[in-house]
Scaffold this active site. Structure first.
Site, PDB file in Angstrom:
ATOM      1  N   ASP A  33       0.820  -0.839   0.074  1.00 57.65           N
ATOM      2  CA  ASP A  33       0.248   0.188   0.185  1.00 57.65           C
ATOM      3  C   ASP A  33       0.639   1.288   0.417  1.00 57.65           C
ATOM      4  OD1 ASP A  33      -1.488  -1.983   0.733  1.00 57.65           O
ATOM      5  OD2 ASP A  33      -1.548  -1.869   2.534  1.00 57.65           O
ATOM      6  N   GLU A 203     -11.387  -0.798  -3.388  1.00 57.62           N
ATOM      7  CA  GLU A 203     -10.335  -0.513  -1.982  1.00 57.62           C
ATOM      8  C   GLU A 203      -9.460   0.447  -2.507  1.00 57.62           C
ATOM      9  OE1 GLU A 203      -9.308  -3.728  -0.468  1.00 57.62           O
ATOM     10  OE2 GLU A 203      -7.782  -4.228  -1.270  1.00 57.62           O
TER      11      GLU A 203
END
Length: 320
Positions: A33, A203
Site C-alpha cells: 500500500d 479499495e
C-alpha cells in the site's frame, strides 16, 4: 594492458547499468500500500508494514534523492503514540500544510460501528516524524454509505481545499476536511460524506489532476490473490461522476502477481509520471509477502493512461 582494461570494463558494465535503475522491489522487506510523494527535492514512500494484523503496530518510511538509493526511517509512528490503535495500521497518506506534516492512517480493521478504530490522523514537524496522534481518537470511526473506514487518501484540489477520499468493502466516500484536519466541513447540501464509488471499485483510492481532468484510481480484486489490480476513471470534478475507463496495472505471470494498491508521483519539470505499487514475488504463497515497486506511467494522445508494464528493472535515476 589495454585489452585487460577493456575486458574489465565489459565485466563491470552490467553493474554500472544496474546502478542507474531502481530495480524492483526498490527496497527490501515486506511492504504494501505505498504512498509516494515529493517534499522539496526528495522522494518519500510511506507503506504499510506487511505482516499479520496483530503485528502491524508501526509504520516505516523511505526517502530518496534519485529513485535509486533509499533510506529507511524506522517507526515513524506506532501504537504507543496512538492509544486507540492496537493492530492493522494500514495505508498511510500524507500531506504538508502550514509547516506541519499530517499522516492519515487506518487502524484496527473494524467490521462494524460498534468497534473502536477507523481512520486516524497524526502530525509531525518533519516528514520522517515522529508522528503523534492529533485527536486522541479516530477521525472517522463509522461506516458511512457502507464504506469501511480504511484506505484513506488526502487530496488537495486546485483551489486549496483538502479532501479525504477513502473506503473499503466496495464503497468509496469523499469528505471535505476542515482547516486544521480535526474534522470535516459539510457540503452545500448538508451532507458530510458523499459516495463517489465507480464501477468495479474495491479499495485503495488515489486521485490526481492532469490537464484539468481528475483521474480517480483504485484497486480491484482480492488483495491476497494474483489478480489484484488497478483501474481508473476520469471526471471534471473530484465529486465525479466517475465513469470507469479500465485497468492499467495488473500481474505479469513472468514477473510478479497481485500488482495493486498504488500511488502516483509526477516530476513536473520533466513531465515524468511514476506509479508506485506493491506486488507479490513469483512463488510466494503468504498473502502478506508483498514488496514495493516502481514503474513508469505514460499517457496516450487523448490523455488516457497506457497499460503499465511491470518490470524487474524499475525506473532510471532521476534527481528532482
Amino acid at each position: 594492458m589495454k585489452l585487460n582494461r577493456f575486458i574489465l570494463f565489459l565485466l563491470i558494465l552490467p553493474v554500472l547499468a544496474q546502478a542507474q535503475t531502481s530495480g524492483n522491489p526498490i527496497f527490501p522487506g515486506w511492504y504494501a500500500d505505498p504512498e509516494a510523494i515529493v517534499f522539496g527535492k526528495t522522494y518519500w514512500i510511506y507503506p504499510t508494514y506487511s505482516a499479520k494484523y496483530k503485528e502491524q503496530v508501526f509504520m516505516d518510511a523511505f526517502s530518496s534523492k534519485d529513485l535509486i538509493t533509499w533510506k529507511k526511517h524506522e517507526r515513524i509512528i506506532d501504537t504507543a503514540s496512538v492509544k486507540w490503535a492496537n493492530k492493522a495500521m494500514w495505508a498511510p497518506s500524507i500531506t504538508q500544510k502550514d509547516g506541519k506534516y499530517y499522516l492519515f492512517f487506518g487502524a484496527n480493521d473494524i467490521q462494524s460501528d460498534n468497534e473502536l478504530g477507523g481512520i486516524g490522523v497524526a502530525v509531525a514537524d518533519k516528514p520522517e516524524g515522529p508522528f503523534k496522534d492529533l485527536l486522541g481518537k479516530p477521525l472517522i470511526d463509522k461506516f458511512h454509505n457502507k464504506a469501511q473506514p480504511i484506505d484513506q487518501f488526502v487530496f488537495k484540489d486546485k483551489d486549496g481545499q483538502y479532501y479525504l477520499i477513502y473506503g473499503g468493502w466496495s464503497h468509496c466516500n469523499i469528505a471535505k476536511l476542515n482547516k486544521d484536519f480535526t474534522g470535516f466541513e459539510k457540503f452545500s447540501d448538508g451532507s458530510t460524506f458523499k459516495e463517489i464509488t465507480p464501477e468495479g471499485y474495491v479499495e485503495g483510492s488515489f486521485m490526481f489532476i492532469r490537464n484539468g481532468k481528475y483521474y480517480f484510481m483504485w484497486s480491484e480484486g482480492g488483495w491476497t490473490g494474483p489478480d489484484y489490480s488497478v483501474a481508473y476513471a476520469v471526471a471534471d470534478s473530484p465529486m465525479g461522476p466517475f465513469k470507469r475507463i479500465g485497468k492499467i496495472l495488473k500481474q505479469d505471470p513472468e514477473v510478479a502477481t497481485g500488482a495493486g494498491h498504488h500511488s502516483v508521483i509526477h516530476d513536473a519539470k520533466k513531465d515524468l509520471w511514476y506509479i508506485v505499487y506493491h506486488r507479490r514475488p513469483l512463488g510466494e504463497k503468504d498473502g502478506n509477502h508483498r514488496v514495493t515497486c516502481i514503474d513508469l506511467m505514460t499517457f496516450d494522445k487523448d490523455g488516457l493512461i497506457n497499460p503499465v508494464k511491470i518490470t524487474k528493472e524499475g525506473v532510471k535515476k532521476n534527481k528532482l
